[in-house]
Design an enzyme around this catalytic site. Sequence first.
Site, short mmCIF file in Angstrom:
data_model
loop_
_atom_site.label_atom_id
_atom_site.label_comp_id
_atom_site.label_asym_id
_atom_site.label_seq_id
_atom_site.Cartn_x
_atom_site.Cartn_y
_atom_site.Cartn_z
CB CYS A 7 -0.95 -0.01 1.19
SG CYS A 7 -2.36 -1.11 1.00
CG ASP A 30 10.57 -9.38 -6.22
OD1 ASP A 30 9.55 -9.99 -5.84
OD2 ASP A 30 11.58 -9.24 -5.50
CG ASN A 87 4.48 -17.73 -2.67
OD1 ASN A 87 4.43 -18.80 -3.27
ND2 ASN A 87 5.52 -16.92 -2.76
N GLY A 93 5.28 -19.32 1.89
CA GLY A 93 6.29 -18.35 1.46
C GLY A 93 5.80 -16.94 1.29
CG HIS A 100 2.58 -10.29 -3.94
ND1 HIS A 100 2.17 -10.20 -2.63
CD2 HIS A 100 3.62 -11.15 -3.95
CE1 HIS A 100 2.94 -10.96 -1.87
NE2 HIS A 100 3.82 -11.57 -2.65
P1 AMP Z 1 6.04 -13.19 -1.26
O1 AMP Z 1 7.21 -13.79 -0.52
O2 AMP Z 1 5.33 -14.14 -2.18
O3 AMP Z 1 5.10 -12.50 -0.30
O4 AMP Z 1 6.66 -12.09 -2.21
C1 AMP Z 1 7.02 -10.82 -1.75
C2 AMP Z 1 7.97 -10.25 -2.75
O5 AMP Z 1 8.07 -8.87 -2.52
C3 AMP Z 1 9.40 -10.83 -2.66
O6 AMP Z 1 9.74 -11.44 -3.90
C4 AMP Z 1 10.25 -9.60 -2.35
O7 AMP Z 1 11.50 -9.62 -2.99
C5 AMP Z 1 9.37 -8.47 -2.85
N1 AMP Z 1 9.59 -7.19 -2.23
C6 AMP Z 1 9.73 -6.92 -0.91
N2 AMP Z 1 9.89 -5.59 -0.72
C7 AMP Z 1 9.85 -5.01 -1.95
C8 AMP Z 1 9.96 -3.67 -2.43
N3 AMP Z 1 10.14 -2.64 -1.59
N4 AMP Z 1 9.88 -3.46 -3.76
C9 AMP Z 1 9.71 -4.48 -4.60
N5 AMP Z 1 9.58 -5.77 -4.22
C10 AMP Z 1 9.66 -6.03 -2.91
ZN ZN Z 2 -1.78 -3.30 1.20
#
Ligand code: AMP
Ligand code: ZN
Length: 114
Positions: A7, A30, A87, A93, A100
């Site tokens: 957000c 990412d 996920n 995970g 997302h």
């Molecule tokens: P998940 O583990 O499926 O919840 O994926 C979360 C993803 O968000 C991971 O692949 C992280 O590398 C990515 N992530 C975390 N913080 C950021 C950020 N500030 N900008 C872009 N991606 C992010």
């Molecule tokens: Zn949110």
Amino acid sequence: MSDCLFCKILDGQIPSAEVYSDEHVYAFEDINPGAPCHVLVIPRRHIATAHDLGAQDQELVGRLYLAAQQVAEKKGVVESGYRLVMNVGAGAGQSVFHIHLHVIGGRDLSWPPG
Ligand code: AMP
Ligand code: ZN
């Protein structure tokens, strides 16, 4: 949700590299890519996990997948193939609790995932 990382990305408090944007959906690189193409597609409305989706979200879920198509086109992974992953829950995970869709491609992808 004020303490949600994604957000904060949506309202510009945290920077991100945009790949696709429309009224309902936003996609960005990412920060820790696991492949040459690793883009996250998120709804502009906060929903914590895919298990929190309801009947009112059916159209929005479709929009996430249509945005993912646009991302795959832009990133040039349509020919080689790509993976769409969401996920659901910490045990699977999920680390950011704003749904997302990961758009992953640009390298060989093994199956099943780890
Ligand atoms: P998940 O583990 O499926 O919840 O994926 C979360 C993803 O968000 C991971 O692949 C992280 O590398 C990515 N992530 C975390 N913080 C950021 C950020 N500030 N900008 C872009 N991606 C992010
Ligand atoms: Zn949110």
